[in-house]
Scaffold this motif. Structure first.
Motif, PDB file in Angstrom:
ATOM      1  N   MET A   1       0.843  -1.198   0.000  1.00  0.00           N
ATOM      2  CA  MET A   1       0.000   0.000   0.000  1.00  0.00           C
ATOM      3  C   MET A   1       0.875   1.244   0.000  1.00  0.00           C
ATOM      4  O   MET A   1       2.056   1.192   0.353  1.00  0.00           O
ATOM      5  CB  MET A   1      -0.885   0.028   1.243  1.00  0.00           C
ATOM      6  N   GLU A   2       0.252   2.346  -0.363  1.00  0.00           N
ATOM      7  CA  GLU A   2       0.986   3.600  -0.420  1.00  0.00           C
ATOM      8  C   GLU A   2       1.422   4.047   0.967  1.00  0.00           C
ATOM      9  O   GLU A   2       0.781   3.733   1.959  1.00  0.00           O
ATOM     10  CB  GLU A   2       0.105   4.682  -1.037  1.00  0.00           C
ATOM     11  N   GLN A   3       2.489   4.809   0.954  1.00  0.00           N
ATOM     12  CA  GLN A   3       3.062   5.288   2.208  1.00  0.00           C
ATOM     13  C   GLN A   3       2.035   6.052   3.038  1.00  0.00           C
ATOM     14  O   GLN A   3       1.950   5.874   4.252  1.00  0.00           O
ATOM     15  CB  GLN A   3       4.278   6.169   1.891  1.00  0.00           C
TER      16      GLN A   3
ATOM     17  N   ALA B   1      -1.295   5.821   3.058  1.00  0.00           N
ATOM     18  CA  ALA B   1      -2.294   4.917   3.641  1.00  0.00           C
ATOM     19  C   ALA B   1      -1.718   4.204   4.860  1.00  0.00           C
ATOM     20  O   ALA B   1      -2.366   4.106   5.904  1.00  0.00           O
ATOM     21  CB  ALA B   1      -2.760   3.912   2.596  1.00  0.00           C
ATOM     22  N   VAL B   2      -0.486   3.734   4.703  1.00  0.00           N
ATOM     23  CA  VAL B   2       0.147   3.025   5.813  1.00  0.00           C
ATOM     24  C   VAL B   2       0.351   3.943   7.011  1.00  0.00           C
ATOM     25  O   VAL B   2       0.048   3.577   8.148  1.00  0.00           O
ATOM     26  CB  VAL B   2       1.490   2.412   5.360  1.00  0.00           C
ATOM     27  N   SER B   3       0.807   5.145   6.756  1.00  0.00           N
ATOM     28  CA  SER B   3       1.036   6.072   7.862  1.00  0.00           C
ATOM     29  C   SER B   3      -0.256   6.379   8.614  1.00  0.00           C
ATOM     30  O   SER B   3      -0.264   6.484   9.839  1.00  0.00           O
ATOM     31  CB  SER B   3       1.658   7.378   7.357  1.00  0.00           C
ATOM     32  N   HIS B   4      -1.342   6.518   7.859  1.00  0.00           N
ATOM     33  CA  HIS B   4      -2.628   6.762   8.521  1.00  0.00           C
ATOM     34  C   HIS B   4      -2.994   5.600   9.443  1.00  0.00           C
ATOM     35  O   HIS B   4      -3.446   5.804  10.563  1.00  0.00           O
ATOM     36  CB  HIS B   4      -3.728   6.976   7.479  1.00  0.00           C
ATOM     37  N   GLN B   5      -2.797   4.392   8.957  1.00  0.00           N
ATOM     38  CA  GLN B   5      -3.128   3.232   9.783  1.00  0.00           C
ATOM     39  C   GLN B   5      -2.180   3.120  10.977  1.00  0.00           C
ATOM     40  O   GLN B   5      -2.605   2.770  12.078  1.00  0.00           O
ATOM     41  CB  GLN B   5      -3.081   1.946   8.954  1.00  0.00           C
ATOM     42  N   LEU B   6      -0.901   3.442  10.741  1.00  0.00           N
ATOM     43  CA  LEU B   6       0.052   3.407  11.851  1.00  0.00           C
ATOM     44  C   LEU B   6      -0.364   4.389  12.933  1.00  0.00           C
ATOM     45  O   LEU B   6      -0.257   4.100  14.128  1.00  0.00           O
ATOM     46  CB  LEU B   6       1.459   3.735  11.347  1.00  0.00           C
ATOM     47  N   LYS B   7      -0.881   5.519  12.506  1.00  0.00           N
ATOM     48  CA  LYS B   7      -1.314   6.516  13.477  1.00  0.00           C
ATOM     49  C   LYS B   7      -2.420   5.948  14.359  1.00  0.00           C
ATOM     50  O   LYS B   7      -2.407   6.115  15.582  1.00  0.00           O
ATOM     51  CB  LYS B   7      -1.810   7.760  12.753  1.00  0.00           C
ATOM     52  N   ILE B   8      -3.382   5.289  13.721  1.00  0.00           N
ATOM     53  CA  ILE B   8      -4.495   4.702  14.467  1.00  0.00           C
ATOM     54  C   ILE B   8      -3.981   3.668  15.470  1.00  0.00           C
ATOM     55  O   ILE B   8      -4.360   3.677  16.640  1.00  0.00           O
ATOM     56  CB  ILE B   8      -5.501   4.059  13.489  1.00  0.00           C
ATOM     57  N   LEU B   9      -3.087   2.812  14.997  1.00  0.00           N
ATOM     58  CA  LEU B   9      -2.564   1.761  15.865  1.00  0.00           C
ATOM     59  C   LEU B   9      -1.725   2.345  17.004  1.00  0.00           C
ATOM     60  O   LEU B   9      -1.714   1.822  18.119  1.00  0.00           O
ATOM     61  CB  LEU B   9      -1.730   0.771  15.042  1.00  0.00           C
ATOM     62  N   ARG B  10      -1.035   3.431  16.698  1.00  0.00           N
ATOM     63  CA  ARG B  10      -0.239   4.121  17.711  1.00  0.00           C
ATOM     64  C   ARG B  10      -1.146   4.724  18.784  1.00  0.00           C
ATOM     65  O   ARG B  10      -0.929   4.531  19.980  1.00  0.00           O
ATOM     66  CB  ARG B  10       0.532   5.262  17.044  1.00  0.00           C
ATOM     67  N   GLU B  11      -2.165   5.434  18.313  1.00  0.00           N
ATOM     68  CA  GLU B  11      -3.049   6.138  19.254  1.00  0.00           C
ATOM     69  C   GLU B  11      -3.765   5.171  20.194  1.00  0.00           C
ATOM     70  O   GLU B  11      -4.075   5.518  21.327  1.00  0.00           O
ATOM     71  CB  GLU B  11      -4.064   6.982  18.481  1.00  0.00           C
ATOM     72  N   LYS B  12      -4.043   3.967  19.676  1.00  0.00           N
ATOM     73  CA  LYS B  12      -4.707   2.987  20.531  1.00  0.00           C
ATOM     74  C   LYS B  12      -3.694   2.089  21.233  1.00  0.00           C
ATOM     75  O   LYS B  12      -4.053   1.064  21.803  1.00  0.00           O
ATOM     76  CB  LYS B  12      -5.688   2.146  19.714  1.00  0.00           C
ATOM     77  N   CYS B  13      -2.427   2.505  21.146  1.00  0.00           N
ATOM     78  CA  CYS B  13      -1.351   1.835  21.901  1.00  0.00           C
ATOM     79  C   CYS B  13      -1.133   0.375  21.528  1.00  0.00           C
ATOM     80  O   CYS B  13      -0.750  -0.426  22.381  1.00  0.00           O
ATOM     81  CB  CYS B  13      -1.599   1.953  23.400  1.00  0.00           C
ATOM     82  N   LEU B  14      -1.354   0.038  20.276  1.00  0.00           N
ATOM     83  CA  LEU B  14      -1.033  -1.329  19.850  1.00  0.00           C
ATOM     84  C   LEU B  14       0.395  -1.411  19.336  1.00  0.00           C
ATOM     85  O   LEU B  14       0.995  -2.476  19.329  1.00  0.00           O
ATOM     86  CB  LEU B  14      -2.000  -1.811  18.762  1.00  0.00           C
TER      87      LEU B  14
END
Lengths: 113, 113
Positions: free
Chosen positions: A62-64, A66-79
DNA sequence: TTATCATATGAACAAACATTCATATGAAAA
DNA sequence: TTTTCATATGAATGTTTGTTCATATGATAA
């Protein structure tokens, strides 16, 4: 009167065992994080190894952005968490709970007859 | 060239360990079922007891139609089943896997420090 | 058969979400 | 300091999803 008295009575005991709404919301929130194939792929990728964003992009195809957006979500929820090395960020799972869940879910799937 | 050769090399081994896309989609699909507070509440309610639709409505505090729609989703994905008694349908969890997942997830939450 | 009760379902709508595009940040190299 | 590289982010967009409303089905009771 919508429902019979009988089944309303039996509800009391069920209701008492039920987790509080607040807990159910939290649970749903956590499950939602695993409910997207891009995110779950990212999490599996990080299961055994630290990876930078570029590597994750390659892996999930996936594009950078898209990935960064998902990483942000996972980061914010502390996964996940990261450590910065120069310009790059090395992402990894936040704790062993996450990899436990991944492990179990994968096993669960392979059990299906 | 977007990425350095070094990190592309290290990707090979990670990629090999990664579940196939097909598996990841399946996993995400399952998690998605637990990713809604109405559905997860229904599942918890059915954890220890068979319940008719009316009772489930009372418990989750939602309209009959909304509940029936969610029951349909859970039925189609084989998380729940029902037995018909006259006009009423008694719903229950399809197998112990489901209650295992609920059990574990609840324990997981209570562990959080 | 007709009426009634329990549940199911189609269509419509609003809210949530994932991705893309364009651009911003921030660190290191030149 | 300017450029370059790695990553992040805001806005826009199309899609998915949960709920509601209205109505349908299907079983029993009258």
């Amino acid at each position: 009167m919508k429902h019979s008295q009988k089944h309303i009575d039996s509800l009391k005991s069920v209701r008492e065992k039920l987790p509080k709404d607040e807990v159910l919301f939290e649970l749903a929130d956590i499950f939602r994080l695993f409910a997207d194939s891009t995110r779950i792929k990212i999490l599996f990728a990080l299961k055994d190894e630290e990876l930078c964003v570029g590597a994750i992009c390659e892996l999930v195809g996936m594009e950078q952005s898209a990935v960064s957006h998902q990483l942000k979500i996972l980061r914010e929820k502390c996964l996940i968490k990261f450590s910065q090395v120069g310009k790059t960020r090395l992402y990894s799972l936040a704790d062993s709970h996450v990899s436990d869940i991944l492990q179990m879910s994968a096993e669960h799937l392979s059990e299906e007859a």
